[in-house]
Design a protein around this motif. Sequence first.
Motif, PDB file in Angstrom:
ATOM      1  N   SER A 257       0.841  -1.196   0.000  1.00  0.00           N
ATOM      2  CA  SER A 257       0.000   0.000   0.000  1.00  0.00           C
ATOM      3  C   SER A 257       0.880   1.252   0.000  1.00  0.00           C
ATOM      4  O   SER A 257       1.896   1.302   0.700  1.00  0.00           O
ATOM      5  CB  SER A 257      -0.905   0.017   1.239  1.00  0.00           C
ATOM      6  N   GLY A 258       0.424   2.243  -0.778  1.00  0.00           N
ATOM      7  CA  GLY A 258       1.149   3.523  -0.801  1.00  0.00           C
ATOM      8  C   GLY A 258       0.322   4.602  -0.128  1.00  0.00           C
ATOM      9  O   GLY A 258       0.624   5.798  -0.251  1.00  0.00           O
ATOM     10  N   ASP A 259      -0.720   4.225   0.590  1.00  0.00           N
ATOM     11  CA  ASP A 259      -1.664   5.174   1.198  1.00  0.00           C
ATOM     12  C   ASP A 259      -0.990   5.940   2.348  1.00  0.00           C
ATOM     13  O   ASP A 259      -0.815   5.411   3.454  1.00  0.00           O
ATOM     14  CB  ASP A 259      -2.878   4.356   1.705  1.00  0.00           C
ATOM     15  N   GLU A 260      -0.624   7.204   2.052  1.00  0.00           N
ATOM     16  CA  GLU A 260       0.126   8.010   3.036  1.00  0.00           C
ATOM     17  C   GLU A 260      -0.689   8.272   4.296  1.00  0.00           C
ATOM     18  O   GLU A 260      -0.161   8.271   5.406  1.00  0.00           O
ATOM     19  CB  GLU A 260       0.524   9.370   2.418  1.00  0.00           C
ATOM     20  N   GLU A 261      -2.022   8.528   4.095  1.00  0.00           N
ATOM     21  CA  GLU A 261      -2.868   8.843   5.266  1.00  0.00           C
ATOM     22  C   GLU A 261      -2.963   7.659   6.207  1.00  0.00           C
ATOM     23  O   GLU A 261      -2.829   7.788   7.429  1.00  0.00           O
ATOM     24  CB  GLU A 261      -4.282   9.206   4.803  1.00  0.00           C
ATOM     25  N   GLU A 262      -3.203   6.481   5.596  1.00  0.00           N
ATOM     26  CA  GLU A 262      -3.315   5.283   6.426  1.00  0.00           C
ATOM     27  C   GLU A 262      -1.982   4.971   7.103  1.00  0.00           C
ATOM     28  O   GLU A 262      -1.937   4.562   8.267  1.00  0.00           O
ATOM     29  CB  GLU A 262      -3.784   4.078   5.588  1.00  0.00           C
ATOM     30  N   ALA A 263      -0.888   5.233   6.368  1.00  0.00           N
ATOM     31  CA  ALA A 263       0.445   5.010   6.939  1.00  0.00           C
ATOM     32  C   ALA A 263       0.609   5.895   8.174  1.00  0.00           C
ATOM     33  O   ALA A 263       1.005   5.420   9.247  1.00  0.00           O
ATOM     34  CB  ALA A 263       1.518   5.314   5.901  1.00  0.00           C
ATOM     35  N   GLU A 264       0.251   7.158   8.045  1.00  0.00           N
ATOM     36  CA  GLU A 264       0.433   8.087   9.160  1.00  0.00           C
ATOM     37  C   GLU A 264      -0.441   7.693  10.352  1.00  0.00           C
ATOM     38  O   GLU A 264       0.007   7.704  11.503  1.00  0.00           O
ATOM     39  CB  GLU A 264       0.097   9.507   8.696  1.00  0.00           C
ATOM     40  N   ARG A 265      -1.713   7.329  10.036  1.00  0.00           N
ATOM     41  CA  ARG A 265      -2.644   6.904  11.107  1.00  0.00           C
ATOM     42  C   ARG A 265      -2.101   5.717  11.893  1.00  0.00           C
ATOM     43  O   ARG A 265      -2.374   5.560  13.071  1.00  0.00           O
ATOM     44  CB  ARG A 265      -3.992   6.495  10.467  1.00  0.00           C
ATOM     45  N   ASN A 266      -1.329   4.867  11.226  1.00  0.00           N
ATOM     46  CA  ASN A 266      -0.879   3.631  11.873  1.00  0.00           C
ATOM     47  C   ASN A 266       0.598   3.644  12.270  1.00  0.00           C
ATOM     48  O   ASN A 266       1.138   2.614  12.680  1.00  0.00           O
ATOM     49  CB  ASN A 266      -1.157   2.441  10.951  1.00  0.00           C
ATOM     50  N   GLY A 267       1.228   4.799  12.106  1.00  0.00           N
ATOM     51  CA  GLY A 267       2.617   4.924  12.570  1.00  0.00           C
ATOM     52  C   GLY A 267       3.617   4.151  11.735  1.00  0.00           C
ATOM     53  O   GLY A 267       4.635   3.674  12.263  1.00  0.00           O
ATOM     54  N   VAL A 268       3.305   3.987  10.424  1.00  0.00           N
ATOM     55  CA  VAL A 268       4.285   3.341   9.540  1.00  0.00           C
ATOM     56  C   VAL A 268       4.616   4.301   8.397  1.00  0.00           C
ATOM     57  O   VAL A 268       3.922   5.300   8.202  1.00  0.00           O
ATOM     58  CB  VAL A 268       3.756   1.997   8.954  1.00  0.00           C
ATOM     59  N   GLN A 269       5.669   3.964   7.659  1.00  0.00           N
ATOM     60  CA  GLN A 269       6.026   4.787   6.502  1.00  0.00           C
ATOM     61  C   GLN A 269       5.548   4.092   5.241  1.00  0.00           C
ATOM     62  O   GLN A 269       5.721   2.869   5.104  1.00  0.00           O
ATOM     63  CB  GLN A 269       7.534   4.926   6.449  1.00  0.00           C
ATOM     64  N   ALA A 270       4.949   4.850   4.314  1.00  0.00           N
ATOM     65  CA  ALA A 270       4.551   4.285   3.025  1.00  0.00           C
ATOM     66  C   ALA A 270       5.800   4.189   2.142  1.00  0.00           C
ATOM     67  O   ALA A 270       6.697   5.041   2.274  1.00  0.00           O
ATOM     68  CB  ALA A 270       3.500   5.164   2.366  1.00  0.00           C
ATOM     69  N   PRO A 271       5.917   3.199   1.243  1.00  0.00           N
ATOM     70  CA  PRO A 271       4.962   2.115   1.060  1.00  0.00           C
ATOM     71  C   PRO A 271       5.100   1.056   2.154  1.00  0.00           C
ATOM     72  O   PRO A 271       6.201   0.810   2.641  1.00  0.00           O
ATOM     73  CB  PRO A 271       5.361   1.538  -0.303  1.00  0.00           C
TER      74      PRO A 271
END
Length: 286
Positions: A257-271
Motif C-alpha cells: 500500500s502507498g496510502d500516506e494517510e493510512e500510513a500516518e494513522r498507523n505509525g508506519v512509513q509508506a509504502p
Amino acid sequence: MDFNKDTATRAVQDSFRETPDPRLRELLDALTRHLHAFVGEVRPTIREWEQAIEFLTAVGRACTDTRQEFVLLSDVLGVSMLVETLNESEGGTESTVLGPFHMVESPPRALGDSIDLVGEAQPCLVSGRVLSSDGTPLPDAEVDVWQCDEKGFYDVQQPGVQPSGNGRGLFHTDPEGRFRFRTVVPSHYPIPTDGPVGRFLGATRRHPYRPAHIHFIVRAAGHTPLTTHVFVAGGPYLESDAVFAVKQSLIVDFAESGDEEEAERNGVQAPFRHAEFDLILSREPT
Ligand code: BEZ
Ligand code: FE
C-alpha cells in the motif's frame, strides 16, 4: 498358546485385556493391530529393526528443555496436523500446528504497537477482528502472536542478534473486537535440520522449508481457543510445507500500500504491506 506369526497379534492384544481404563485398552488394542500389520507387511530384517530403534533413540536424545525432536518427527510425518484437524471445532477459522517456537511468554503490548523491535525491513500492518462464529465481535479477546523475521529466524534462534521478544506480542481486542499491530513480513524458513529428523528429511530427499506465516493463539470467554497461522500469499512452499500445515483458507494477501494517510494513522512509513483478516472462534460446547 504358541507365539507364532499367526497368533502374535491376538497374544499381545490379550495381554492388555485387564487394562482398567477402557480408552487406554482401546488405544493399545488398535496400536498392536496396526503395528503388527505394518511389520507383517514390510517384514523388516533384524538389522532394519535395530536401525529403526537407533533412529528413535537418536530422536529421544536430541530432545532438550528447548527442543522437542519427537514433536518435529510427528510434524514431518503429518501426524501433528492430522491430530489437529481431527480435533478442530466446527464453524471457526481453521486451525493448524502450534510448532516449537512458542516457547516463551509473548510480551503484553498495546493495540497498534510494533512487534518488530529491529526496524530494518519494510513495515507491515496486520489488522482485523476476532469474531464469534455467528459474526458477533469479541471484545477483550486475547491475541497471542509470534513470527520469524524477514530473514526467516525466530528471536529464540538468534540470542544476542535479535532482541528477546522480537516478533512476539500479546494483544487484547478493542470494544469492537478489533486487533492491530505493526510488524515485518515474515520469510519462509527451514525447520531445524541439525538432528535426526533433518537427516531423515535428507535421506528421503525432502526439503525442510515452511512457507512464510504468522502464528496466532486466540482466546475469548465462552469460546474454544484457536491455534492457527496466517500464510503470506504468493510465497514459496505453500504447496509443499515440510509439516503439511497449510490450509487454503489461511492464505492471506499481504498487499503493498502507498496510502500516506493510512500510513500516518498507523505509525508506519509508506509504502507498507497490509494484511487484513478476521479470526473466528467457535462457541464452547455447552
Ligand atoms: C513453526 O511454524 O514454527 C514450526 C512448526 C512445525 C515444525 C517446525 C516449526
Ligand atoms: Fe513458524
